[in-house]
Design a protein around this motif. Structure first.
Motif, PDB file in Angstrom:
ATOM      1  N   VAL A 138       0.998  -1.252   0.160  1.00  0.00           N
ATOM      2  CA  VAL A 138      -0.046  -0.165   0.041  1.00  0.00           C
ATOM      3  C   VAL A 138       0.743   1.163  -0.143  1.00  0.00           C
ATOM      4  O   VAL A 138       1.829   1.224   0.636  1.00  0.00           O
ATOM      5  CB  VAL A 138      -0.828  -0.008   1.341  1.00  0.00           C
ATOM      6  N   GLY A 139       0.197   2.134  -0.894  1.00  0.00           N
ATOM      7  CA  GLY A 139       1.156   3.602  -0.881  1.00  0.00           C
ATOM      8  C   GLY A 139       1.377   4.077  -2.216  1.00  0.00           C
ATOM      9  O   GLY A 139       0.940   3.073  -3.041  1.00  0.00           O
ATOM     10  N   PRO A 140       1.693   5.132  -2.607  1.00  0.00           N
ATOM     11  CA  PRO A 140       1.758   5.587  -3.870  1.00  0.00           C
ATOM     12  C   PRO A 140       2.692   4.745  -4.728  1.00  0.00           C
ATOM     13  O   PRO A 140       3.848   4.566  -4.246  1.00  0.00           O
ATOM     14  CB  PRO A 140       2.155   7.127  -3.673  1.00  0.00           C
ATOM     15  N   GLN A 141       1.999   4.219  -5.740  1.00  0.00           N
ATOM     16  CA  GLN A 141       3.047   3.452  -6.790  1.00  0.00           C
ATOM     17  C   GLN A 141       2.363   3.196  -8.044  1.00  0.00           C
ATOM     18  O   GLN A 141       1.120   3.313  -8.194  1.00  0.00           O
ATOM     19  CB  GLN A 141       3.148   2.136  -5.961  1.00  0.00           C
ATOM     20  N   THR A 161       6.417   2.610  -0.497  1.00  0.00           N
ATOM     21  CA  THR A 161       5.337   1.583  -0.254  1.00  0.00           C
ATOM     22  C   THR A 161       5.417   1.057   1.172  1.00  0.00           C
ATOM     23  O   THR A 161       6.697   0.743   1.594  1.00  0.00           O
ATOM     24  CB  THR A 161       5.017   0.323  -1.218  1.00  0.00           C
ATOM     25  N   VAL A 162       4.369   0.268   1.791  1.00  0.00           N
ATOM     26  CA  VAL A 162       4.632  -0.560   3.033  1.00  0.00           C
ATOM     27  C   VAL A 162       3.876  -1.858   2.610  1.00  0.00           C
ATOM     28  O   VAL A 162       2.840  -1.757   2.202  1.00  0.00           O
ATOM     29  CB  VAL A 162       3.975   0.107   4.170  1.00  0.00           C
ATOM     30  N   SER A 163       4.450  -3.091   2.840  1.00  0.00           N
ATOM     31  CA  SER A 163       4.112  -4.346   2.213  1.00  0.00           C
ATOM     32  C   SER A 163       3.755  -5.414   3.374  1.00  0.00           C
ATOM     33  O   SER A 163       4.780  -5.123   4.367  1.00  0.00           O
ATOM     34  CB  SER A 163       5.106  -4.883   1.104  1.00  0.00           C
ATOM     35  N   TRP A 228      17.538 -15.414  -7.843  1.00  0.00           N
ATOM     36  CA  TRP A 228      17.371 -16.713  -8.526  1.00  0.00           C
ATOM     37  C   TRP A 228      15.758 -17.097  -8.198  1.00  0.00           C
ATOM     38  O   TRP A 228      15.301 -17.816  -7.901  1.00  0.00           O
ATOM     39  CB  TRP A 228      17.955 -17.900  -7.900  1.00  0.00           C
ATOM     40  N   SER A 229      14.877 -16.071  -8.681  1.00  0.00           N
ATOM     41  CA  SER A 229      13.543 -16.116  -8.493  1.00  0.00           C
ATOM     42  C   SER A 229      12.690 -15.827  -9.746  1.00  0.00           C
ATOM     43  O   SER A 229      13.209 -15.328 -10.559  1.00  0.00           O
ATOM     44  CB  SER A 229      12.863 -15.500  -7.503  1.00  0.00           C
ATOM     45  N   ASN A 230      11.462 -16.555  -9.871  1.00  0.00           N
ATOM     46  CA  ASN A 230      10.701 -16.157 -11.066  1.00  0.00           C
ATOM     47  C   ASN A 230       9.365 -15.300 -10.546  1.00  0.00           C
ATOM     48  O   ASN A 230       8.884 -15.814  -9.234  1.00  0.00           O
ATOM     49  CB  ASN A 230      10.079 -17.226 -11.680  1.00  0.00           C
ATOM     50  N   GLY A 231       9.011 -14.174 -10.874  1.00  0.00           N
ATOM     51  CA  GLY A 231       7.857 -13.708 -10.221  1.00  0.00           C
ATOM     52  C   GLY A 231       7.596 -12.183 -11.073  1.00  0.00           C
ATOM     53  O   GLY A 231       8.016 -12.095 -12.190  1.00  0.00           O
ATOM     54  N   GLY A 232       6.696 -11.524 -10.524  1.00  0.00           N
ATOM     55  CA  GLY A 232       6.206 -10.156 -11.103  1.00  0.00           C
ATOM     56  C   GLY A 232       5.699  -9.527  -9.813  1.00  0.00           C
ATOM     57  O   GLY A 232       5.229 -10.096  -8.827  1.00  0.00           O
ATOM     58  N   LYS A 233       5.421  -8.188 -10.251  1.00  0.00           N
ATOM     59  CA  LYS A 233       4.910  -7.136  -9.452  1.00  0.00           C
ATOM     60  C   LYS A 233       4.013  -6.168  -9.968  1.00  0.00           C
ATOM     61  O   LYS A 233       4.419  -5.910 -11.154  1.00  0.00           O
ATOM     62  CB  LYS A 233       5.704  -6.874  -8.218  1.00  0.00           C
ATOM     63  N   VAL A 234       2.902  -5.644  -9.492  1.00  0.00           N
ATOM     64  CA  VAL A 234       2.268  -4.727 -10.356  1.00  0.00           C
ATOM     65  C   VAL A 234       1.678  -3.622  -9.079  1.00  0.00           C
ATOM     66  O   VAL A 234       1.423  -4.049  -7.961  1.00  0.00           O
ATOM     67  CB  VAL A 234       1.001  -5.267 -10.924  1.00  0.00           C
ATOM     68  N   LEU A 238      -2.614   3.267  -5.241  1.00  0.00           N
ATOM     69  CA  LEU A 238      -2.354   3.209  -3.821  1.00  0.00           C
ATOM     70  C   LEU A 238      -2.170   1.714  -3.428  1.00  0.00           C
ATOM     71  O   LEU A 238      -2.184   1.388  -2.365  1.00  0.00           O
ATOM     72  CB  LEU A 238      -3.345   3.865  -2.858  1.00  0.00           C
ATOM     73  N   ILE A 239      -2.195   0.754  -4.375  1.00  0.00           N
ATOM     74  CA  ILE A 239      -2.167  -0.613  -4.092  1.00  0.00           C
ATOM     75  C   ILE A 239      -1.500  -1.485  -4.895  1.00  0.00           C
ATOM     76  O   ILE A 239      -1.555  -1.152  -6.240  1.00  0.00           O
ATOM     77  CB  ILE A 239      -3.559  -1.176  -3.737  1.00  0.00           C
ATOM     78  N   GLY A 240      -0.934  -2.466  -4.388  1.00  0.00           N
ATOM     79  CA  GLY A 240      -0.161  -3.433  -5.672  1.00  0.00           C
ATOM     80  C   GLY A 240       0.311  -4.716  -4.899  1.00  0.00           C
ATOM     81  O   GLY A 240      -0.400  -5.169  -3.591  1.00  0.00           O
ATOM     82  N   ALA A 241       0.765  -5.730  -5.649  1.00  0.00           N
ATOM     83  CA  ALA A 241       1.153  -6.993  -5.197  1.00  0.00           C
ATOM     84  C   ALA A 241       2.343  -7.410  -5.749  1.00  0.00           C
ATOM     85  O   ALA A 241       2.670  -6.962  -7.087  1.00  0.00           O
ATOM     86  CB  ALA A 241       0.007  -7.867  -5.420  1.00  0.00           C
TER      87      ALA A 241
END
Length: 332
Positions: A138-141, A161-163, A228-234, A238-241
């Motif tokens: 959460v936070g501006p992103q 952000t704070v996650s 060494w990871s596979n992933g993603g973020k969006v 004000l919210i992301g994952a």
């Protein structure tokens, strides 16, 4: 496509660009730790490392000395204390592991067959939980990022952000992060600062500015993220994952079926490293300074606060410590 729709896309793109530039500006202008405070923390860590070695708390001593070496690579007292560490901790103190922050900071210990057998099921379940991470921020992103190891990634993201969620190394907790980054394949630029606290060990990220090649030995991946990871973020407004699958933890799970623990995190064969809040604050201050000071600031710091002790050899080959006079010692 209608003009109104084109304008809405332009607004999103323009907003993303503004947030990215503002984040870079904020991170560049953020005040680094004061020289005097960092010097006090270095002295604290050196004295604490000496006590920890006497108490045979080698893991904690190693972490303290590792932080000191980042500010003073040839500190005489740190070198003497380093030589008192067992060989395994000498390696961990001075040499980065290619597994990065995924390699456990737990202290290895001898254990018998029956002890390993008793921990077999719990350790395999914990290894299984290490495989994935999921965090809600959460936070501006705004922005997106996708990667299959950090050598193959596409990233354009900015946020403060704070996650909350589950991170690698069994960390159920929160992270604070300010970041602005772009990357394609293994190349890109970033300005990142953050820290993570929770049920796992505390993790730190310094600030990286400018263009660089993403490699496993980059401090960003040694201290904070999993290369060494596979992933993603969006992130949007004000919210992301963010979600990750950790390849090294998958390998560790299957190796654990045969009693092999190359990530060093099995309870059967390791012990926790414990720091109190005061120790953690001093560690964070020195690590933060080492990451955020530029070459000029490092030089100024070492001139203002020369290494507290230097080694000299006497005629009979005995080693002595002397205190340098004045504050005009040249930077290392």
């Amino acid at each position: 496509m209608s003009l109104e729709k084109k304008l809405s896309y332009f607004k999103i793109y323009f907003g993303m660009l503004i947030l990215f530039c503002l984040n870079v500006s904020v991170l560049n202008c953020a005040s680094a730790p004061a020289y005097k405070e960092v010097n006090e923390s270095v002295k604290y860590l050196l004295n604490d490392a000496e006590r920890l070695i006497q108490e045979k708390k080698y893991g904690e001593a190693s972490e303290s000395l590792r932080a000191v070496f980042r500010m003073y690579p040839e500190n005489a007292k740190a070198e003497i204390l380093w030589e008192k560490l067992p060989e395994v901790w000498q390696r961990r103190t001075k040499y980065d592991n290619a597994l990065g922050q995924g390699f456990s900071k737990r202290s290895p210990e001898e254990s018998g067959f029956f002890e390993r057998l008793a921990w077999y099921i719990p350790d395999r379940l914990l290894d299984l939980l290490d495989i994935f991470s999921l965090n809600i921020s959460v936070g501006p992103q705004i922005g997106v990022s996708s990667w299959n190891t950090r050598a193959i990634q596409t990233t354009l993201y900015a946020g403060r952000t704070v996650s909350f969620g589950w991170s690698q190394k069994r960390n159920l907790g929160i992270s604070e992060e300010s970041s602005a980054e772009y990357a394609f394949l293994g190349f890109g630029g970033a300005a990142i600062h953050g820290r993570r606290i929770g049920t796992g060990r505390r993790a730190y990220a310094g600030t990286w500015n400018g263009f660089f090649v993403h490699m496993p030995n980059n401090p960003l991946y040694i201290n904070y993220r999993d290369y060494w990871s596979n992933g993603g973020k969006v992130g949007f407004v004000l919210i992301g994952a963010e979600v990750e699958l950790h390849y090294t933890e998958i390998a560790d799970f299957f190796a654990g079926l045969f009693f092999v623990d190359f990530m060093g995190d099995d309870f059967a064969t390791t012990n926790s490293i414990h720091f109190n809040r005061e120790q953690e604050d001093h560690l964070y201050r020195v690590i933060n300074a080492a990451d955020r000071y530029n070459e000029k600031q490092i030089g100024e710091f070492r001139n203002a606060f020369p290494e507290p002790e230097k080694i000299i050899e006497t005629e009979n080959q005995d080693i002595q410590l002397i205190v340098p006079k004045g504050k005009n010692k040249k930077p290392n």
